[in-house]
Write an enzyme that holds these catalytic residues in place. Structure first.
Site, PDB file in Angstrom:
ATOM      1  N   LYS A  40       0.838  -1.200   0.000  1.00  0.00           N
ATOM      2  CA  LYS A  40       0.000   0.000   0.000  1.00  0.00           C
ATOM      3  C   LYS A  40       0.871   1.248   0.000  1.00  0.00           C
ATOM      4  CE  LYS A  40      -3.883   2.020   2.620  1.00  0.00           C
ATOM      5  NZ  LYS A  40      -4.833   1.770   3.728  1.00  0.00           N
ATOM      6  N   SER A 117      -9.480   1.918   2.817  1.00  0.00           N
ATOM      7  CA  SER A 117      -8.608   2.655   1.921  1.00  0.00           C
ATOM      8  C   SER A 117      -7.572   1.791   1.217  1.00  0.00           C
ATOM      9  CB  SER A 117      -7.886   3.759   2.704  1.00  0.00           C
ATOM     10  OG  SER A 117      -7.058   3.212   3.728  1.00  0.00           O
ATOM     11  N   SER A 141      -9.998  -0.448   6.987  1.00  0.00           N
ATOM     12  CA  SER A 141      -9.442  -0.351   5.637  1.00  0.00           C
ATOM     13  C   SER A 141      -8.813  -1.623   5.106  1.00  0.00           C
ATOM     14  CB  SER A 141      -8.416   0.791   5.580  1.00  0.00           C
ATOM     15  OG  SER A 141      -9.070   2.034   5.725  1.00  0.00           O
TER      16      SER A 141
END
Length: 398
Positions: A40, A117, A141
């Protein structure tokens, strides 16, 4: 260095970042040798800038001088970094729709959001671009996109995995989590990042108030998953997690999260005045308005909530609940509908956050042809127990 089969050439999902792309080969040996992972784009890689889902953040921060601890551990264990995966702006949303960089495709439900996210990480795993992927989970997330995309995902105990070299959102809730299509691989990554051994599961608890927040059809869709877990662990005892209602717990979480976000990012936001997207901008405005007396009261409430959860989960208990209240929302919903779903989902997702607890999404449910996950929560430090249970339950189709 260019690795074979560059991920950007194979990425048909929009899961990987082009503006922060970086590849790193893993060590020649180790327990994860031969496996690939996505990272990420909140985690640093030395010599490269970290985007944090925000063009303004990218433009105002230089190259990282070192690599995030979690990435270093995985590389040392033999895994190869395929690239950086997209995140929502400042990691501050649940749908995966980034106003600046677009929305990764949800391979399990192409007309629906992938979840955020950690949207790129979830999409990359679900779409078989990598073997596993690293995300982060503050309010949900990892858990929400795992449910939306039909894969395994874990939010670990708060503080168990170093966030050194990671962009913070709200440090009092931030965790480093990961995704995999296979529960055994999820546990194998846990062996590297956690390094502990599992306890024997105790009693099984069914969160009736959490199931009451699920939308029509979701509870029925999760019935086979519940039966599968209880066949392994034993009959579940119905309990109420929150006497005052889980939406009241979300209020506690929201105030504390917003205060921590504003404390963490106030100086940068005030100086740079970033051009936030239509979802994230209003949340930062709301975060700036949180009052000190609200925070003090909610800190006291969090202590009470944490104590209640400690008592419920004593002696290696396992709590079962829907990961989120429904399947993934459709793409490009009106803002009011997105907010309504987010708040309902966070009433479930806030439980682990407030208690600092580990939670694993089991991708065993299907509703209207789309995935929906069942979750297991355990006491702090019982991450390995949940990972072992997931592995013992067998493959998704089993």
């Amino acid at each position: 260095m260019t690795l074979r089969n560059n991920i950007l050439e194979r990425d048909h999902l929009g899961a990987f970042c082009t503006h922060t792309h970086v590849e790193r080969a893993g060590a020649g040996n180790g327990p994860l040798r031969g496996l690939s992972f996505g990272l990420k784009d909140i985690f640093d890689v030395s010599g490269h800038r970290t985007g944090f889902g925000s063009p303004d953040w990218f433009d105002t921060h230089g190259e990282a001088s070192s690599t995030a601890t979690v990435a270093t551990l995985l590389l040392q264990a033999g895994a190869t970094l395929a690239g950086k995966t997209h995140t929502e702006e400042m990691a501050f949303s649940l749908t995966g729709e980034n106003a600046h960089y677009g929305t990764p495709l949800n391979p399990a439900a192409p007309h629906r959001v992938p979840g955020g996210s950690s949207s790129g990480s979830a999409a990359a795993v679900a779409g078989r671009l990598v073997d596993f992927a690293i995300g982060s989970d503050t309010g949900g997330s990892v858990r929400a996109p795992a449910s939306f995309c039909g894969i395994y995902g874990i939010r670990p105990t708060h503080g168990r995995i170093s966030l050194d070299g990671a962009c913070p959102l709200a440090p009092i809730f931030d965790t480093c989590g990961w995704f995999a299509r296979d529960a055994s691989l999820l546990a194998q990554v846990g062996d590297v990042l956690l390094g502990g051994s599992p306890n024997t599961p105790g009693r099984v608890l069914l969160a009736t108030d959490a199931f009451a927040l699920a939308l029509p059809g979701a509870t029925e869709a999760l019935a086979p998953a519940l039966a599968r877990v209880t066949a392994l662990l034993g009959e579940a005892e119905p309990i109420t997690v929150s006497d005052e209602g889980l939406p009241a717990w979300f209020d506690v979480f929201r105030v504390l999260q917003y205060d921590d976000i504003w404390t963490t990012h106030r100086a940068w936001v005030t100086r740079v005045r970033p051009k936030f997207g239509p979802q994230v901008g209003p949340r930062f405005e709301a975060a700036a308005q949180v009052q000190a007396h609200e925070v003090a009261a909610m800190r006291e409430r969090r202590i009470e909530i944490s104590s209640r959860l400690d008592a419920l989960l004593a002696n290696n208990a396992v709590l079962l609940l829907p990961t989120v209240p429904d399947i993934a929302p459709l793409l490009r919903l009106p803002p009011a509908e997105t907010v309504a779903f987010r708040e309902r989902a966070l009433a479930l997702l806030c439980i682990a956050g407030l208690g600092g607890l580990p939670q694993v999404n089991l991708p065993f449910g299907t509703l209207n042809g789309c995935p929906i996950g069942l979750s297991m929560i355990a006491s702090r430090g019982n991450d390995e127990m949940l990972l072992e249970i997931a592995a013992r339950l067998g493959p998704v189709s089993g």
